[in-house]
Design an enzyme around this catalytic site. Structure first.
Site, PDB file in Angstrom:
ATOM      1  N   LYS A 225       0.880  -1.276  -0.024  1.00 51.53           N
ATOM      2  CA  LYS A 225      -0.015   0.032   0.074  1.00 51.53           C
ATOM      3  C   LYS A 225       1.060   1.285  -0.042  1.00 51.53           C
ATOM      4  CE  LYS A 225      -1.577   3.140   2.450  1.00 51.53           C
ATOM      5  NZ  LYS A 225      -1.539   4.240   1.448  1.00 51.53           N
ATOM      6  N   PRO A 226       0.983   1.939  -1.092  1.00 50.94           N
ATOM      7  CA  PRO A 226       1.763   3.087  -1.341  1.00 50.94           C
ATOM      8  C   PRO A 226       0.887   4.218  -0.539  1.00 50.94           C
ATOM      9  CG  PRO A 226       1.206   2.446  -3.455  1.00 50.94           C
ATOM     10  CD  PRO A 226       0.540   1.323  -2.582  1.00 50.94           C
ATOM     11  N   SER A 279       5.087   7.595   9.815  1.00 46.87           N
ATOM     12  CA  SER A 279       5.071   8.135  11.026  1.00 46.87           C
ATOM     13  C   SER A 279       4.895   7.309  12.288  1.00 46.87           C
ATOM     14  CB  SER A 279       4.015   9.333  10.975  1.00 46.87           C
ATOM     15  OG  SER A 279       2.733   8.606  11.000  1.00 46.87           O
ATOM     16  N   THR A 280       5.667   7.932  13.380  1.00 51.00           N
ATOM     17  CA  THR A 280       5.516   6.837  14.469  1.00 51.00           C
ATOM     18  C   THR A 280       4.037   6.671  14.918  1.00 51.00           C
ATOM     19  OG1 THR A 280       7.711   7.853  15.106  1.00 51.00           O
ATOM     20  CG2 THR A 280       6.378   6.861  16.893  1.00 51.00           C
ATOM     21  N   GLY A 283       2.518   4.057  12.960  1.00 45.61           N
ATOM     22  CA  GLY A 283       3.288   2.857  13.283  1.00 45.61           C
ATOM     23  C   GLY A 283       2.665   2.149  14.658  1.00 45.61           C
ATOM     24  N   GLU A 300       9.825   1.087  10.563  1.00 47.93           N
ATOM     25  CA  GLU A 300      10.641   2.389  10.256  1.00 47.93           C
ATOM     26  C   GLU A 300       9.806   3.536  10.524  1.00 47.93           C
ATOM     27  OE1 GLU A 300      13.765   1.879   9.643  1.00 47.93           O
ATOM     28  OE2 GLU A 300      13.933  -0.089   9.020  1.00 47.93           O
ATOM     29  N   ARG A 328      18.506  17.293   1.951  1.00 50.09           N
ATOM     30  CA  ARG A 328      18.165  16.282   1.139  1.00 50.09           C
ATOM     31  C   ARG A 328      16.775  16.161   1.028  1.00 50.09           C
ATOM     32  NH1 ARG A 328      18.733   9.999   0.508  1.00 50.09           N
ATOM     33  NH2 ARG A 328      18.676  10.018   2.641  1.00 50.09           N
TER      34      ARG A 328
HETATM   35  P1  NAP Z   1       2.267   8.308   7.329  1.00 54.22           P
HETATM   36  O1  NAP Z   1       1.421   9.272   7.438  1.00 54.22           O
HETATM   37  O2  NAP Z   1       2.543   7.623   8.777  1.00 54.22           O
HETATM   38  O3  NAP Z   1       2.118   7.411   6.417  1.00 54.22           O
HETATM   39  C1  NAP Z   1       2.826   6.298   6.054  1.00 54.22           C
HETATM   40  C2  NAP Z   1       1.664   5.237   5.310  1.00 54.22           C
HETATM   41  O4  NAP Z   1       0.777   4.839   6.091  1.00 54.22           O
HETATM   42  C3  NAP Z   1       1.164   5.877   3.897  1.00 54.22           C
HETATM   43  O5  NAP Z   1       1.100   4.829   3.047  1.00 54.22           O
HETATM   44  C4  NAP Z   1      -0.435   6.326   4.523  1.00 54.22           C
HETATM   45  O6  NAP Z   1      -1.199   6.167   3.569  1.00 54.22           O
HETATM   46  C5  NAP Z   1      -0.434   5.117   5.553  1.00 54.22           C
HETATM   47  N1  NAP Z   1      -1.271   5.190   6.704  1.00 54.22           N
HETATM   48  C6  NAP Z   1      -1.865   6.286   7.212  1.00 54.22           C
HETATM   49  N2  NAP Z   1      -2.709   6.097   8.092  1.00 54.22           N
HETATM   50  C7  NAP Z   1      -2.985   4.650   8.114  1.00 54.22           C
HETATM   51  C8  NAP Z   1      -3.778   3.927   8.828  1.00 54.22           C
HETATM   52  N3  NAP Z   1      -4.531   4.065   9.563  1.00 54.22           N
HETATM   53  N4  NAP Z   1      -3.641   2.352   8.632  1.00 54.22           N
HETATM   54  C9  NAP Z   1      -2.682   2.025   7.723  1.00 54.22           C
HETATM   55  N5  NAP Z   1      -1.999   2.864   6.882  1.00 54.22           N
HETATM   56  C10 NAP Z   1      -2.066   4.198   7.031  1.00 54.22           C
HETATM   57  O7  NAP Z   1       3.713   9.110   7.278  1.00 54.22           O
HETATM   58  P2  NAP Z   1       4.000  10.006   5.788  1.00 54.22           P
HETATM   59  O8  NAP Z   1       3.589  11.293   6.429  1.00 54.22           O
HETATM   60  O9  NAP Z   1       3.782   9.272   4.695  1.00 54.22           O
HETATM   61  O10 NAP Z   1       5.635   9.721   5.702  1.00 54.22           O
HETATM   62  C11 NAP Z   1       6.437  10.797   6.646  1.00 54.22           C
HETATM   63  C12 NAP Z   1       6.941   9.857   8.156  1.00 54.22           C
HETATM   64  O11 NAP Z   1       7.541   8.628   7.524  1.00 54.22           O
HETATM   65  C13 NAP Z   1       7.840  10.661   8.682  1.00 54.22           C
HETATM   66  O12 NAP Z   1       7.586  10.562  10.357  1.00 54.22           O
HETATM   67  C14 NAP Z   1       9.220   9.913   8.493  1.00 54.22           C
HETATM   68  O13 NAP Z   1      10.244  10.154   9.421  1.00 54.22           O
HETATM   69  C15 NAP Z   1       8.814   8.573   8.474  1.00 54.22           C
HETATM   70  N6  NAP Z   1       9.854   7.912   7.566  1.00 54.22           N
HETATM   71  C16 NAP Z   1      10.487   6.933   8.105  1.00 54.22           C
HETATM   72  C17 NAP Z   1      11.439   6.205   7.493  1.00 54.22           C
HETATM   73  C18 NAP Z   1      12.526   5.213   8.176  1.00 54.22           C
HETATM   74  O14 NAP Z   1      13.085   4.395   7.419  1.00 54.22           O
HETATM   75  N7  NAP Z   1      12.470   5.020   9.591  1.00 54.22           N
HETATM   76  C19 NAP Z   1      11.647   6.365   6.030  1.00 54.22           C
HETATM   77  C20 NAP Z   1      10.953   7.347   5.564  1.00 54.22           C
HETATM   78  C21 NAP Z   1      10.120   8.082   6.145  1.00 54.22           C
HETATM   79  P3  NAP Z   1      -2.041   7.522   2.850  1.00 54.22           P
HETATM   80  O15 NAP Z   1      -0.577   8.369   2.751  1.00 54.22           O
HETATM   81  O16 NAP Z   1      -2.508   7.036   1.892  1.00 54.22           O
HETATM   82  O17 NAP Z   1      -2.716   8.267   3.883  1.00 54.22           O
END
Ligand code: NAP
Length: 529
Positions: A225-226, A279-280, A283, A300, A328
């Site tokens: 799921k992207p 996001s945490t 997660g 992650e 970056r």
């Molecule tokens: P996000 O809001 O947590 O979204 C990540 C993924 O989760 C997206 O595909 C999102 O879908 C999905 N998602 C959201 N709510 C969900 C739910 N209730 N159930 C299942 N899936 C759900 O994070 P983001 O804003 O895309 O990414 C930024 C965060 O990622 C930052 O905190 C960054 O530090 C972290 N990150 C960590 C790493 C690592 O390797 N540690 C690498 C890259 C990024 P939708 O987008 O379709 O809503």
């Protein structure tokens, strides 16, 4: 964030962008840039379409399918607000079918020899590289990162497929010396089963390949799921996987209603593992939701990376490294330097050299060759950055450079340096996820370590020093999964990537990256005498 809110924020950005274009004093510059980028975007989309890589439907069981209720989701270019495509907006039902298909395919895919799986993965790698330009264009269009970075991500993303194609052949078990003479004790490593992989928007390709590479290599099948913001890259990569001969059902892609898709994955007893980058907050939800079916979970999550510049640092190395670690993808990576801790004796010298370097960054549409800083993903991201900077200045920090939205439009923010940041500020406590570099002065090595570890996050940390004993001491004292010493870009497919504390569980990449997709089975053969 809830899908509706995120979409509203993105739409808001588009409307405000148009208003700003009409009223700003630099109107002609903004309009000509917009015009130029929309022309380029059109040509780029044509190139992608001509290569057959503009996919807008989900992939279930090897077939491209619409959402069952016909709903679609707009994918926007964050640099211009233009709609790039409408993709299928899927939910529970489509995800359940994707899981069923992955489950059926697991029995045949996992039975192939490692060498057979390896060859197919290798073909996928070669196709990703052959279509480097189209994939990079897609990433720049839907995510905003400059083309140079997007091309780098294709290499980086493909490297995980190549690496795990090789690693597939090295999944060794064990033979344990028995405790009874007529027994033989064996350890087998077997693929865990169907994997649900949920990925973020900031690395639209690499966060997928870092999960799907080891999953497929070990014999698992996957439902990906992207992010709703960047599905086009994921779909193009999946198309190339099919072309490479990855069998129908081994790799499925669904996107749309994130909570529904997440729930379907968590509740299914056929899904044996969830691997998530994001996001945490999300997660934690996935970890809790996986408890009911006792799935393996790898996470992650977000970071809050300290970047420590000691008095004895080589200033040129420190400036170059901190700049790379901070800016970056316009500051939108989990390993971005979030807090630059600078020792008192070098503070002024470092600050002035660093500001000079930041001034050289060119903000613009990622399709333009000169651009080194693209837009943020949406209006909400810009508002978050503004809130953090306002919070810092209201508590005594000083903006040394930038500190406001860029004249190009509402998703662009000026590369910013903020001085004298302290522990009570949001810029210290949370991930800003934008082009803002907070400088935090410190006196002693002990204080730097204390400040660096004073967070629940524990993903990446950096330090700049010419002292070998100090680099050892501080590396060992930092509560982080990754440490860069005199280097700001440290991620590679051959090294383990992952965090400690609330930055996550498990490791991706490297030989350790296979472990999370394998189960250990002990076999006791008795009565052999
Ligand atoms: P996000 O809001 O947590 O979204 C990540 C993924 O989760 C997206 O595909 C999102 O879908 C999905 N998602 C959201 N709510 C969900 C739910 N209730 N159930 C299942 N899936 C759900 O994070 P983001 O804003 O895309 O990414 C930024 C965060 O990622 C930052 O905190 C960054 O530090 C972290 N990150 C960590 C790493 C690592 O390797 N540690 C690498 C890259 C990024 P939708 O987008 O379709 O809503």
């Amino acid at each position: 964030m809830a899908m509706a809110m995120r979409r509203a924020a993105a739409l808001g950005a588009r409307h405000i962008f148009l208003a700003a274009s009409a009223s700003a004093s630099s109107t002609s510059r903004v309009i000509s840039r917009r015009h130029m980028s929309s022309v380029d975007a059109g040509a780029a989309m044509e190139k992608i379409r001509a290569a057959g890589l503009l996919r807008t439907r989900g992939l279930i069981g090897g077939k491209w399918v619409d959402a069952y209720d016909g709903k679609t989701l707009e994918v926007q270019n964050p640099a211009t607000g233009e709609i790039l495509a409408n993709v299928a907006c899927m939910g529970n039902k489509e995800t359940s079918d994707a899981i069923a298909s992955a489950h059926t395919t697991f029995y045949s895919w996992s039975k192939l020899t490692a060498s057979e799986r390896s060859k197919t993965l290798r073909k996928w790698h070669d196709l990703l590289i052959a279509h480097k330009e189209e994939l990079a264009l897609l990433m720049t269009l839907e995510q905003g990162k400059p083309m140079k970075e997007a091309l780098g991500e294709v290499n980086y993303g493909a490297s995980f497929i190549e690496y795990f194609a090789e690693e597939a052949k090295r999944v060794y078990g064990d033979i344990i010396p028995p405790t009874l003479a007529d027994r033989r004790l064996l350890v087998l490593k077997q693929p865990i089963g169907v994997v649900g992989a949920i990925t973020p928007w900031n690395f639209p390709l690499a966060m997928i390949t870092r999960k799907v590479g080891p999953a497929l290599a070990s014999g698992c099948t996957v439902v990906v799921k992207p992010s709703e913001f960047t599905p086009l890259t994921a779909l193009a990569a999946a198309d190339l996987a099919l072309q490479a001969g990855i069998p129908a059902g081994a790799l499925n892609v669904v996107m749309g209603n994130a909570p529904e898709i997440g729930d379907a994955l968590m509740q299914s007893t056929q899904v044996r593992k969830i691997t998530f980058t994001g996001s945490t907050a999300v997660g934690k939800k996935l970890m809790a939701g996986s408890a009911n079916t006792v799935k393996k979970v790898s996470l992650e999550l977000g970071g809050n990376a300290p970047c420590i510049v000691f008095d004895d640092a080589d200033i040129e190395v420190a400036v170059k490294g901190s700049l790379a670690a901070k800016f970056r993808n316009s500051g939108q990576t989990c390993v971005c330097a979030n807090r630059i801790l600078v020792q008192e004796g070098i503070y002024e010298k470092f600050a002035s050299a660093f500001v000079k370097a930041v001034q050289s960054l060119e903000v613009g549409n990622g399709l333009e060759e000169s651009t080194s800083q693209g837009p943020l993903i949406n209006e909400a991201a810009v508002q978050k950055v503004e809130k953090f900077v306002d919070d810092a200045t209201s508590k005594g920090a000083n903006v040394i450079l930038g500190g406001k939205r860029h004249s190009l439009g509402m998703t662009f923010y000026e590369p910013t340096v903020v001085g004298n940041v302290s522990k009570d500020m949001l810029l210290f406590r949370e991930e800003v996820f934008g082009p803002v570099a907070p400088l935090i002065p410190f006196k002693t090595e002990e204080e730097a370590i204390h400040l660096a570890n004073d967070t629940n996050a524990g993903l990446a940390a950096y330090m700049f020093t010419t002292s070998i004993p100090r680099s050892w001491r501080v590396s060992e004292a930092l509560e982080y999964g990754l440490v860069g010493v005199n280097e700001g870009l440290i991620s590679t497919e051959v090294a383990p990537f992952g965090g400690v504390k609330q930055s996550g569980l498990g490791r991706e990449g490297s030989k350790y990256g296979m472990d999370d997709f394998l189960e250990i089975k002990y076999v006791c053969m008795g009565n052999l005498s």
